[in-house]
Design a protein around this motif. Sequence first.
Motif, PDB file in Angstrom:
ATOM      1  N   PHE A  38       0.828  -1.214   0.000  1.00 39.44           N
ATOM      2  CA  PHE A  38       0.000   0.000   0.000  1.00 39.44           C
ATOM      3  C   PHE A  38       0.860   1.261   0.000  1.00 39.44           C
ATOM      4  O   PHE A  38       0.652   2.177  -0.811  1.00 39.44           O
ATOM      5  CB  PHE A  38      -0.938   0.009   1.211  1.00 39.44           C
ATOM      6  CG  PHE A  38      -1.552   1.350   1.458  1.00 39.44           C
ATOM      7  CD1 PHE A  38      -2.511   1.863   0.593  1.00 39.44           C
ATOM      8  CD2 PHE A  38      -1.145   2.148   2.529  1.00 39.44           C
ATOM      9  CE1 PHE A  38      -3.068   3.123   0.790  1.00 39.44           C
ATOM     10  CE2 PHE A  38      -1.691   3.402   2.740  1.00 39.44           C
ATOM     11  CZ  PHE A  38      -2.654   3.898   1.873  1.00 39.44           C
ATOM     12  N   GLY A  59       3.268   6.191  -5.485  1.00 39.19           N
ATOM     13  CA  GLY A  59       3.443   6.304  -6.937  1.00 39.19           C
ATOM     14  C   GLY A  59       4.483   5.367  -7.516  1.00 39.19           C
ATOM     15  O   GLY A  59       4.857   5.515  -8.689  1.00 39.19           O
ATOM     16  N   ARG A  92      -5.898  -0.432  -5.854  1.00 39.03           N
ATOM     17  CA  ARG A  92      -6.470   0.825  -6.384  1.00 39.03           C
ATOM     18  C   ARG A  92      -5.372   1.785  -6.841  1.00 39.03           C
ATOM     19  O   ARG A  92      -5.536   2.535  -7.787  1.00 39.03           O
ATOM     20  CB  ARG A  92      -7.336   1.519  -5.313  1.00 39.03           C
ATOM     21  CG  ARG A  92      -8.706   0.918  -5.120  1.00 39.03           C
ATOM     22  CD  ARG A  92      -9.649   1.892  -4.423  1.00 39.03           C
ATOM     23  NE  ARG A  92      -9.180   2.385  -3.141  1.00 39.03           N
ATOM     24  CZ  ARG A  92      -9.335   1.756  -1.976  1.00 39.03           C
ATOM     25  NH1 ARG A  92      -9.941   0.585  -1.929  1.00 39.03           N
ATOM     26  NH2 ARG A  92      -8.889   2.295  -0.866  1.00 39.03           N
ATOM     27  N   HIS A  93      -4.231   1.740  -6.145  1.00 38.21           N
ATOM     28  CA  HIS A  93      -3.111   2.624  -6.502  1.00 38.21           C
ATOM     29  C   HIS A  93      -2.208   2.005  -7.573  1.00 38.21           C
ATOM     30  O   HIS A  93      -1.144   2.543  -7.863  1.00 38.21           O
ATOM     31  CB  HIS A  93      -2.285   2.962  -5.264  1.00 38.21           C
ATOM     32  CG  HIS A  93      -2.943   3.944  -4.340  1.00 38.21           C
ATOM     33  ND1 HIS A  93      -3.157   5.266  -4.681  1.00 38.21           N
ATOM     34  CD2 HIS A  93      -3.450   3.796  -3.089  1.00 38.21           C
ATOM     35  CE1 HIS A  93      -3.752   5.900  -3.672  1.00 38.21           C
ATOM     36  NE2 HIS A  93      -3.945   5.021  -2.696  1.00 38.21           N
ATOM     37  N   ALA A 145      -6.522  -1.252  -1.285  1.00 34.38           N
ATOM     38  CA  ALA A 145      -6.045   0.112  -1.558  1.00 34.38           C
ATOM     39  C   ALA A 145      -4.787   0.072  -2.406  1.00 34.38           C
ATOM     40  O   ALA A 145      -4.606   0.908  -3.305  1.00 34.38           O
ATOM     41  CB  ALA A 145      -5.787   0.843  -0.247  1.00 34.38           C
ATOM     42  N   ARG A 164      -7.936   6.314   5.541  1.00 27.91           N
ATOM     43  CA  ARG A 164      -6.755   5.948   4.741  1.00 27.91           C
ATOM     44  C   ARG A 164      -6.128   4.707   5.344  1.00 27.91           C
ATOM     45  O   ARG A 164      -5.747   4.765   6.520  1.00 27.91           O
ATOM     46  CB  ARG A 164      -5.737   7.097   4.755  1.00 27.91           C
ATOM     47  CG  ARG A 164      -4.405   6.736   4.132  1.00 27.91           C
ATOM     48  CD  ARG A 164      -3.418   7.906   4.174  1.00 27.91           C
ATOM     49  NE  ARG A 164      -2.113   7.508   3.716  1.00 27.91           N
ATOM     50  CZ  ARG A 164      -1.146   7.057   4.545  1.00 27.91           C
ATOM     51  NH1 ARG A 164      -1.326   6.955   5.846  1.00 27.91           N
ATOM     52  NH2 ARG A 164       0.016   6.718   4.037  1.00 27.91           N
ATOM     53  N   PRO A 165      -6.086   3.613   4.610  1.00 30.29           N
ATOM     54  CA  PRO A 165      -6.455   3.453   3.208  1.00 30.29           C
ATOM     55  C   PRO A 165      -7.949   3.322   2.955  1.00 30.29           C
ATOM     56  O   PRO A 165      -8.368   3.372   1.794  1.00 30.29           O
ATOM     57  CB  PRO A 165      -5.729   2.176   2.808  1.00 30.29           C
ATOM     58  CG  PRO A 165      -5.610   1.398   4.049  1.00 30.29           C
ATOM     59  CD  PRO A 165      -5.441   2.403   5.156  1.00 30.29           C
ATOM     60  N   ALA A 178       2.712   1.739  -3.376  1.00 31.85           N
ATOM     61  CA  ALA A 178       1.816   2.083  -4.490  1.00 31.85           C
ATOM     62  C   ALA A 178       1.229   3.472  -4.294  1.00 31.85           C
ATOM     63  O   ALA A 178       1.131   4.259  -5.242  1.00 31.85           O
ATOM     64  CB  ALA A 178       0.710   1.034  -4.611  1.00 31.85           C
ATOM     65  N   GLU A 179       0.859   3.799  -3.060  1.00 34.72           N
ATOM     66  CA  GLU A 179       0.310   5.132  -2.783  1.00 34.72           C
ATOM     67  C   GLU A 179       1.322   6.221  -3.109  1.00 34.72           C
ATOM     68  O   GLU A 179       0.954   7.325  -3.558  1.00 34.72           O
ATOM     69  CB  GLU A 179      -0.109   5.203  -1.311  1.00 34.72           C
ATOM     70  CG  GLU A 179      -0.763   6.518  -0.931  1.00 34.72           C
ATOM     71  CD  GLU A 179      -0.754   6.746   0.571  1.00 34.72           C
ATOM     72  OE1 GLU A 179      -1.792   7.155   1.093  1.00 34.72           O
ATOM     73  OE2 GLU A 179       0.291   6.540   1.225  1.00 34.72           O
TER      74      GLU A 179
END
Length: 405
Positions: free
Chosen positions: A34, A40, A176-177, A173, A90-91, A37-38
């Motif tokens: 998470f 970027g 999703r990212h 999450a 969050r997440p 990926a969050e």
Amino acid sequence: MERSTATDFATVSVPDRAEVVIIGGGIIGASIAFHLAEAGVPGVLLLERDRPAAGSSGKPIGGVRAQFSDPLNIRIGRRSLEAWRAFAARPGADIGFAGVGYLFLLGDATELALFEEGVATQNGLGVPSRIVRPDEAAALCPYVDPDRVIAAAYCPTDGYALPEPAVRGYLHAAVRHGAAVRTHCPVTAVDTSGGALGAVRTPYGTVRTGTVICCAGAWSREVGAMAGVRLPVTPLRRQIALTGPLDPPPPRIPFTLDFASTANFHNDGADGLLLGLSDPRQEPGFGRDYSREWLEPFRAAVARRAPALATVPAGHGWAGLYEATPDNNALIGEAPDVRRFLYATGFSGHGFLQAPAVGELVRDLYLGREPFLDIGPLAASRFDGPAEEEGSAGHTGARPEAHII
Ligand SMILES: NCCCC(=O)O
């Protein structure tokens, strides 16, 4: 003890290439996936040989706390508590966080002195813990006999949450990212050459990658060995049991833990309790069959502090594995001899409660960012040397915490 269906990301194929391969779909791997990926990071791939949370993260309820004896673990616990509290935003998932507090029962002056020192350190780091007298301990947890404790350490901002929804929340999450998750996909080999990573192999194909993050929990020694990296992690069975509905239903109590014996209990839903103990007689090994012999020392211990619970019924049980290190502190870092082989493992019973902060720390290690604390003392190299001695903190000065479970 299945309580909920785990998210599944069944594997039909693996990509040819990934920027980062995370090995292990428990709470640590999920948190790291998470956070990367969050931030970027493209091409994050998490591989889990079973289903998510199939290892120790499948525990029904997990304690979360900032009460530790040393600054490093206090800061990791405190940072993680903030994230657990805000997890719905969050997440973005309901993890049943209950800020019921943690109550450590203390039986003698030596334990009290240790916890007075710990509370002073915690308060200095913004953790609102305090020593409470026996009558206040009994008011907080009516099962406690005030004549059978000398004092207790209490922190109202600690509590517990649900590990499996947390794993699912992080994984959803992460996806999703942009991360990819593959379950039922064991890693069978890690290819290295000249001190660099080349690929990980699975039954579904080979994934070329320049970064591997080992989050394999109790199985980390074996995963590390695939890359020639020594991770001194030992599997140790730990067991818990649920009472089922009690009559009368229990009051709402803190996560209550007898420091001397490690016997612990807290609410399980509205009408039952969850019971636990780290049985010191347990031999290392991967066995996860549930057995009831630990209830004998559990009952003996609670009879000394909370006799009302000495005969409480113990119904369904669950066995999981601690991923123990010689000093009961985590292993977080990058292997010195295999570039970009990162590891976050060996949490020795504290993986769930430390997972959010660990996700941040490993993200920052990967990105070369300044972390919120120096993870140098958690490097596995603290155990380099001729002997991997039980109880040794090694030569880095990482201080073993006082809580032995
Ligand atoms: N593994 C969780 C047991 C309780 C605790 O250490 O806080």
